[in-house]
Structures are given as C-alpha cells and as structure tokens.
Design a protein around this motif. Structure first.
Motif, PDB file in Angstrom:
ATOM      1  N   VAL A  95      15.714  -0.440  11.864  1.00  0.00           N
ATOM      2  CA  VAL A  95      16.781  -0.161  10.847  1.00  0.00           C
ATOM      3  C   VAL A  95      15.903  -0.196   9.558  1.00  0.00           C
ATOM      4  O   VAL A  95      14.943  -0.702   9.395  1.00  0.00           O
ATOM      5  N   LYS A  96      16.702   0.465   8.351  1.00  0.00           N
ATOM      6  CA  LYS A  96      16.137   0.108   7.127  1.00  0.00           C
ATOM      7  C   LYS A  96      16.105  -1.313   6.676  1.00  0.00           C
ATOM      8  O   LYS A  96      16.864  -2.025   7.057  1.00  0.00           O
ATOM      9  N   ARG A  97      15.183  -1.586   5.849  1.00  0.00           N
ATOM     10  CA  ARG A  97      15.336  -3.017   5.229  1.00  0.00           C
ATOM     11  C   ARG A  97      16.662  -3.298   4.649  1.00  0.00           C
ATOM     12  O   ARG A  97      17.080  -2.513   3.769  1.00  0.00           O
ATOM     13  N   PRO A  98      17.399  -4.378   5.227  1.00  0.00           N
ATOM     14  CA  PRO A  98      18.766  -4.617   4.730  1.00  0.00           C
ATOM     15  C   PRO A  98      18.828  -4.945   2.996  1.00  0.00           C
ATOM     16  O   PRO A  98      17.801  -5.471   2.585  1.00  0.00           O
ATOM     17  N   PRO A 126       0.825  -1.314  -0.030  1.00  0.00           N
ATOM     18  CA  PRO A 126      -0.002   0.064  -0.306  1.00  0.00           C
ATOM     19  C   PRO A 126       0.850   1.280  -0.164  1.00  0.00           C
ATOM     20  O   PRO A 126       0.386   2.220  -0.587  1.00  0.00           O
ATOM     21  N   SER A 127       2.013   1.246   0.568  1.00  0.00           N
ATOM     22  CA  SER A 127       2.967   2.537   0.491  1.00  0.00           C
ATOM     23  C   SER A 127       3.239   2.875  -0.907  1.00  0.00           C
ATOM     24  O   SER A 127       3.784   4.211  -1.278  1.00  0.00           O
ATOM     25  N   GLY A 128       3.131   1.817  -1.699  1.00  0.00           N
ATOM     26  CA  GLY A 128       3.932   2.101  -3.050  1.00  0.00           C
ATOM     27  C   GLY A 128       5.267   2.213  -3.446  1.00  0.00           C
ATOM     28  O   GLY A 128       5.810   2.333  -4.456  1.00  0.00           O
ATOM     29  N   VAL A 129       6.063   1.731  -2.421  1.00  0.00           N
ATOM     30  CA  VAL A 129       7.467   1.563  -2.335  1.00  0.00           C
ATOM     31  C   VAL A 129       7.789   0.196  -2.837  1.00  0.00           C
ATOM     32  O   VAL A 129       7.361  -0.962  -2.125  1.00  0.00           O
ATOM     33  N   ALA A 130       8.577  -0.017  -3.664  1.00  0.00           N
ATOM     34  CA  ALA A 130       8.799  -1.328  -4.481  1.00  0.00           C
ATOM     35  C   ALA A 130      10.125  -1.761  -3.281  1.00  0.00           C
ATOM     36  O   ALA A 130      10.868  -1.088  -3.383  1.00  0.00           O
ATOM     37  N   ALA A 131       9.917  -2.991  -3.338  1.00  0.00           N
ATOM     38  CA  ALA A 131      10.985  -3.948  -2.531  1.00  0.00           C
ATOM     39  C   ALA A 131      11.287  -5.028  -3.232  1.00  0.00           C
ATOM     40  O   ALA A 131      10.493  -5.962  -3.639  1.00  0.00           O
TER      41      ALA A 131
END
Length: 275
Positions: A216-219, A32-37
């Motif tokens: 922390v940020k996603r590694p 839902p955030s629209g950020v691709a991982a």
C-alpha cells in the motif's frame, strides 16, 4: 538541525530549534527518489519561537542517504527559516530487518527475513470473445501494487509478542530492509498471517511468521501518529519511587523513549492464556 541514529529501533532523532517568530514547523525527509515524505507527527506541528524540540523518524530507510528539512512558518503562514541535516542509517548485514508499527512504537521489532519469493501483480482485465474471429478483444487496467507472501523469524518471546501485536492491530505495517535485499521500505496491509513453531514440541520461543500482504501507499502522517514507548504502567513498574525515576532518566524525553522494559500493546487484547 542535527540528525543522529538511535540504535534501539534504528530511528533517526532530529534536534531542532525553531526561529524566534515561528508558530509551526514541517519536517520532511527526502531519499534518493527525490520524493519528500513528512516525518510522522511533524507536519504543520505547533512550536513556540526559540523552542528546542526533538523529532523522531521511525520509518527512516536503511542504508541510503537522507536529507531532512525543517521549514518554519510564522502566524501568517510565511516561511521564516529552513534548516537541513543529512544522514545515512547504517545497514548492518542480513539481520538488519525491522517490522515497524506505525502507530505503536513499542511493537516495532527486529526480525530475521526468511523469504519473500515473489511479488504477484494483479491486473484487472475483461476478455470478449468475438464470433468468427480468433483473437479476442481485451480491455485491461494498469498493473496494481503486488500481493506477496512474506516469512520471517523471531527468536524471543518479546519479539513474538511484538510481531503479533504489530500484524494484528489492523494498521498498515512497514518492513524496513537494507538496500541489498532489493526491497527497501515496504508498506503493507496484512491480509492474514500464520505463526508456526520452529520446534513442534513448543519447548523453545522461536517462531516463524508467514504473512499474506498487499503493498500500500505510505499512510498519511496525519492519520497514524506514533504513540510514545513509555506508559504510566511501564514507568511505575520500572521505578519504585519518583526519586528512582529522577535518578534513572536524564530528562522527560528519556522517560518517554527509553526502550528498557517497554511492552507490546494491542488495540484489542488477545484472549488470556490463564483462563
């Protein structure tokens, strides 16, 4: 591409066939955030044209709609096809909380979240008092990612060992929770943890883990790549003969990812309890 949920650790399995001219593929997930991982191990992964592959996302958020996108590239780096699949990993109540080891999948385990009472956001500041002036000059930075104390419960010896291995291997850990918790996917560095006996006499395997963590940020998916469930020791202990292995597993993928008999693993072994 077809997406399904595998129940053992609630990961998403992706069945994908590469186009005939493909040499690499990148598979990513968008919530839902629209950020691709990027799916771990599937960023610019080598493939053969027409090859059927199976990818797994062990970090899929629970209870929110997800869109998976596989983009294939040819030897010149040009896109030769995009495939998508949509899925929502079902949320099954308050006990549907997963402690996820990013590097060693066998350490991933379901835990019962007991408390995460607060997030403490540190702010770096410098206060300068001025002579004959009541108000100081304050320079401050943005608020940083929070520190917190998390406690969860395990009720079997296997869960206890899996949690101890995941928290003690020096690798960032992912806590996956249903949306109702207001936490979602929380990546954390472990600053320390305590393991408490629920029954002080130690006659039952139940334990409480109290973890000091920092978000922390996603590694980077290229930094930590998940190791398959099965090891040679696991397979040898489960099947007495090759024929038994052949009869018990439908294909090579099932050999690698069947959870039965998987054991937690440590980067550095703990001290033995029988010496």
């Amino acid at each position: 591409m077809v997406a399904t949920v595998e129940p053992d650790v609630k990961n998403v399995r992706l069945d994908y066939t590469a186009p005939a001219t493909a040499t690499t593929v990148t598979i990513s997930r968008t919530g839902p955030s629209g950020v691709a991982a990027a799916v771990r191990r599937w960023q610019d992964a080598a493939v053969a044209g027409g090859q059927a592959v199976i990818a797994r996302d062990f970090e899929a958020p629970i209870g929110v709609p997800l869109v998976y996108t596989a983009t294939a590239y040819n030897a010149s780096g040009g896109s030769v096809g995009v495939q998508t699949a949509t899925i929502t990993v079902p949320a099954d109540g308050c006990g549907d909380t997963w402690l996820t080891d990013l590097a060693r999948v066998a350490n991933t385990t379901q835990v019962l979240l007991e408390a995460l009472p607060e997030h403490a956001y540190p702010v770096t500041t410098s206060v300068h008092e001025i002579i004959a002036r009541r108000d100081p000059i304050v320079s401050s930075d943005v608020a940083h990612t929070p520190e917190f104390e998390l406690s969860f419960l395990t009720d079997t010896l296997e869960q206890r060992e899996q949690a101890r291995a995941a928290l003690g291997n020096g690798v960032p850990v992912l806590l996956r929770t249903p949306p109702d918790y207001g936490i979602g996917n929380l990546y954390m560095a472990v600053l320390g943890y305590a393991v408490q006996r629920i029954v002080t006499s130690g006659t039952v395997p139940d334990r409480r883990f109290v973890v000091s963590g920092r978000q922390v940020k996603r590694p980077d998916p290229l930094l930590y790549a998940p190791i398959c469930i099965a090891t040679y020791q696991h397979v040898a202990a489960t099947f007495a003969t090759y024929q038994a292995l052949h009869d018990g597993r439908v294909n090579y993928d099932a050999v690698l990812y069947d959870w039965a008999g998987s054991e937690p693993s440590d980067v550095v072994p703990w001290l033995p309890t029988d010496v």
